[in-house]
Motif scaffolding. Structure first.
Motif, PDB file in Angstrom:
ATOM      1  N   VAL A  96      37.847  38.252  46.449  1.00 45.07           N
ATOM      2  CA  VAL A  96      39.095  38.914  46.062  1.00 45.07           C
ATOM      3  C   VAL A  96      40.301  38.025  46.344  1.00 45.07           C
ATOM      4  CG1 VAL A  96      39.425  40.075  48.282  1.00 45.07           C
ATOM      5  CG2 VAL A  96      40.357  41.106  46.192  1.00 45.07           C
ATOM      6  N   SER A  97      40.212  37.169  47.364  1.00 44.70           N
ATOM      7  CA  SER A  97      41.328  36.281  47.693  1.00 44.70           C
ATOM      8  C   SER A  97      41.271  34.968  46.918  1.00 44.70           C
ATOM      9  CB  SER A  97      41.349  35.988  49.189  1.00 44.70           C
ATOM     10  OG  SER A  97      40.130  35.406  49.606  1.00 44.70           O
ATOM     11  N   GLN A  98      40.059  34.538  46.527  1.00 43.15           N
ATOM     12  CA  GLN A  98      39.894  33.309  45.750  1.00 43.15           C
ATOM     13  C   GLN A  98      38.896  33.546  44.621  1.00 43.15           C
ATOM     14  OE1 GLN A  98      38.930  29.948  48.192  1.00 43.15           O
ATOM     15  NE2 GLN A  98      40.918  29.900  49.182  1.00 43.15           N
ATOM     16  N   THR A 109      46.529  30.483  38.014  1.00 48.29           N
ATOM     17  CA  THR A 109      45.440  30.653  38.969  1.00 48.29           C
ATOM     18  C   THR A 109      44.602  31.866  38.597  1.00 48.29           C
ATOM     19  OG1 THR A 109      46.821  31.998  40.430  1.00 48.29           O
ATOM     20  CG2 THR A 109      46.804  29.617  40.812  1.00 48.29           C
ATOM     21  N   ALA A 110      43.456  32.004  39.244  1.00 47.91           N
ATOM     22  CA  ALA A 110      42.572  33.133  38.943  1.00 47.91           C
ATOM     23  C   ALA A 110      43.224  34.453  39.324  1.00 47.91           C
ATOM     24  CB  ALA A 110      41.245  32.965  39.679  1.00 47.91           C
ATOM     25  N   GLN A 153      30.424  31.443  56.940  1.00 51.36           N
ATOM     26  CA  GLN A 153      31.559  31.107  57.810  1.00 51.36           C
ATOM     27  C   GLN A 153      32.803  30.814  56.990  1.00 51.36           C
ATOM     28  OE1 GLN A 153      29.885  27.833  60.019  1.00 51.36           O
ATOM     29  NE2 GLN A 153      29.011  29.167  61.610  1.00 51.36           N
ATOM     30  N   ASN A 154      32.626  30.145  55.836  1.00 48.56           N
ATOM     31  CA  ASN A 154      33.768  29.866  54.960  1.00 48.56           C
ATOM     32  C   ASN A 154      34.361  31.152  54.404  1.00 48.56           C
ATOM     33  OD1 ASN A 154      33.469  27.116  55.337  1.00 48.56           O
ATOM     34  ND2 ASN A 154      32.178  26.842  53.513  1.00 48.56           N
ATOM     35  N   LEU A 155      33.506  32.088  54.007  1.00 51.22           N
ATOM     36  CA  LEU A 155      33.987  33.369  53.495  1.00 51.22           C
ATOM     37  C   LEU A 155      34.743  34.138  54.562  1.00 51.22           C
ATOM     38  CD1 LEU A 155      30.916  34.551  51.386  1.00 51.22           C
ATOM     39  CD2 LEU A 155      33.127  33.741  50.524  1.00 51.22           C
ATOM     40  N   GLU A 156      34.258  34.055  55.785  1.00 48.84           N
ATOM     41  CA  GLU A 156      34.947  34.738  56.885  1.00 48.84           C
ATOM     42  C   GLU A 156      36.324  34.135  57.123  1.00 48.84           C
ATOM     43  OE1 GLU A 156      34.130  36.003  61.564  1.00 48.84           O
ATOM     44  OE2 GLU A 156      32.774  34.636  60.509  1.00 48.84           O
ATOM     45  N   LEU A 212      42.600  34.559  56.048  1.00 44.11           N
ATOM     46  CA  LEU A 212      43.831  34.055  55.438  1.00 44.11           C
ATOM     47  C   LEU A 212      44.358  34.938  54.323  1.00 44.11           C
ATOM     48  CD1 LEU A 212      42.858  30.278  55.174  1.00 44.11           C
ATOM     49  CD2 LEU A 212      44.331  31.345  56.898  1.00 44.11           C
ATOM     50  N   CYS A 213      43.554  35.886  53.885  1.00 41.60           N
ATOM     51  CA  CYS A 213      43.894  36.685  52.708  1.00 41.60           C
ATOM     52  C   CYS A 213      45.193  37.447  52.895  1.00 41.60           C
ATOM     53  CB  CYS A 213      42.750  37.649  52.398  1.00 41.60           C
ATOM     54  SG  CYS A 213      43.030  38.654  50.927  1.00 41.60           S
TER      55      CYS A 213
END
Length: 306
Positions: A78-80, A150-151, A265-268, A273-274
């Motif tokens: 949802v954020s990227q 952007t998306a 871990q990257n998704l977390e 940052l969202c």
């Protein structure tokens, strides 16, 4: 004094009853259902019925399902969101808006017959047929690439488009879809992606369109939106997940891979940052105070036009 009190009392109750009678706008309220899923349901049901009768299971061999030991995910969050998938879903929503529209209500500023995007003569038959999804996708893909959209800006483009249709009480149809989509992308790239001078860049892509025409269309678009360009994150998230559902209903190919520890871990980290990201976007939208020709004031709240 008595007359003034009575007038204010009458105005208060009249506006209250009017507000109660109006349904929440999906582009403003997170709990109101978005419009495009309902436009697509008839086609989705017909496809499923046809597949059932013909014993066809689209996607059965290519779609991967998670199990207790393995989780399959795509690279969109949802954020990227994934740009290509999001643009494809957004254009599919536009396609269903056009195909299953209620009428052909429009405004002159968006009519391509009155304000053509090319000097080449377009036959009248062109405006009598609904555009195919692949044609809409090519048009939007070209514009979004030029605008460096952007998306998440593509998601906001759809929010602005549905907000225009409901606020102005018009339909998107073969005669106006290009200019409406162009205006929505213009606003999204400017106020969401923070690209303030996109008019000139766009005119390099659409060489037959003048800057004056772009500015006039932008002014009308903003006026019809009642200068409401704010998109709450809850509304953005609703549109994002509805677009994902649309992709699933239409069996759009989305690449999925097993979830690894590193990717988890990257998704977390992304999710942390969202909130900060969209707070910054909202603050930037509030600070931005001028349109393309630097004369339209933009505010977070709706403007009151007398």
């Amino acid at each position: 004094m008595y007359f003034s009190t009575q007038l204010n009392h009458h105005t208060f109750f009249s506006s209250s009853y009017t507000d109660l009678a109006l349904e929440p706008n999906p582009s403003d309220h997170p709990r109101a259902s978005t419009i495009f899923p309902s436009k697509s349901q008839t086609d989705v049901r017909e496809k499923r019925r046809s597949n059932h009768f013909n014993h066809v299971s689209p996607g059965q061999l290519t779609k991967k399902y998670s199990s207790c030991s393995t989780i399959f995910l795509d690279d969109s969050t949802v954020s990227q969101p994934n740009l290509r998938t999001t643009v494809k879903c957004m254009t599919l929503a536009i396609y269903y808006h056009i195909k299953n529209r209620d009428a052909d209500r429009s405004l002159d500023i968006f009519d391509e017959r009155l304000h053509p995007l090319t000097r080449e003569k377009i036959p009248e038959e062109y405006f009598e047929h609904d555009p195919e999804h692949k044609f809409i996708y090519r048009f939007v893909h070209t514009l979004s690439s030029a605008a460096q959209l952007t998306a998440d800006g593509a998601v906001v483009t759809l929010v602005y488009l549905e907000r225009l249709l409901t606020y102005a009480e018009i339909d998107i149809c073969p005669t106006n879809w290009k200019r409406i989509v162009l205006g929505a992308i213009l606003l999204a790239s400017k106020f969401w992606d923070d690209r303030a001078v996109w008019n000139v860049d766009d005119c390099q892509i659409l060489k037959d369109v003048t800057v004056e025409d772009m500015n006039e269309m932008e002014r009308h678009f903003l006026e019809l939106l009642q200068f409401n360009i704010n998109v709450p994150f809850s509304v953005y998230a609703k549109y994002y997940f509805d677009l994902r559902s649309l992709a699933d209903d239409n069996n759009l190919n989305v690449l999925v891979t097993p979830l690894s520890k590193e990717r988890a871990q990257n998704l977390e980290a992304i999710s942390r940052l969202c909130d900060d990201k969209y707070k910054d976007v909202c603050r930037a939208a509030m600070r931005r105070s001028f349109s393309a020709d630097n004369f339209i004031a933009i505010r977070r709240s709706n403007a009151i036009l007398s």
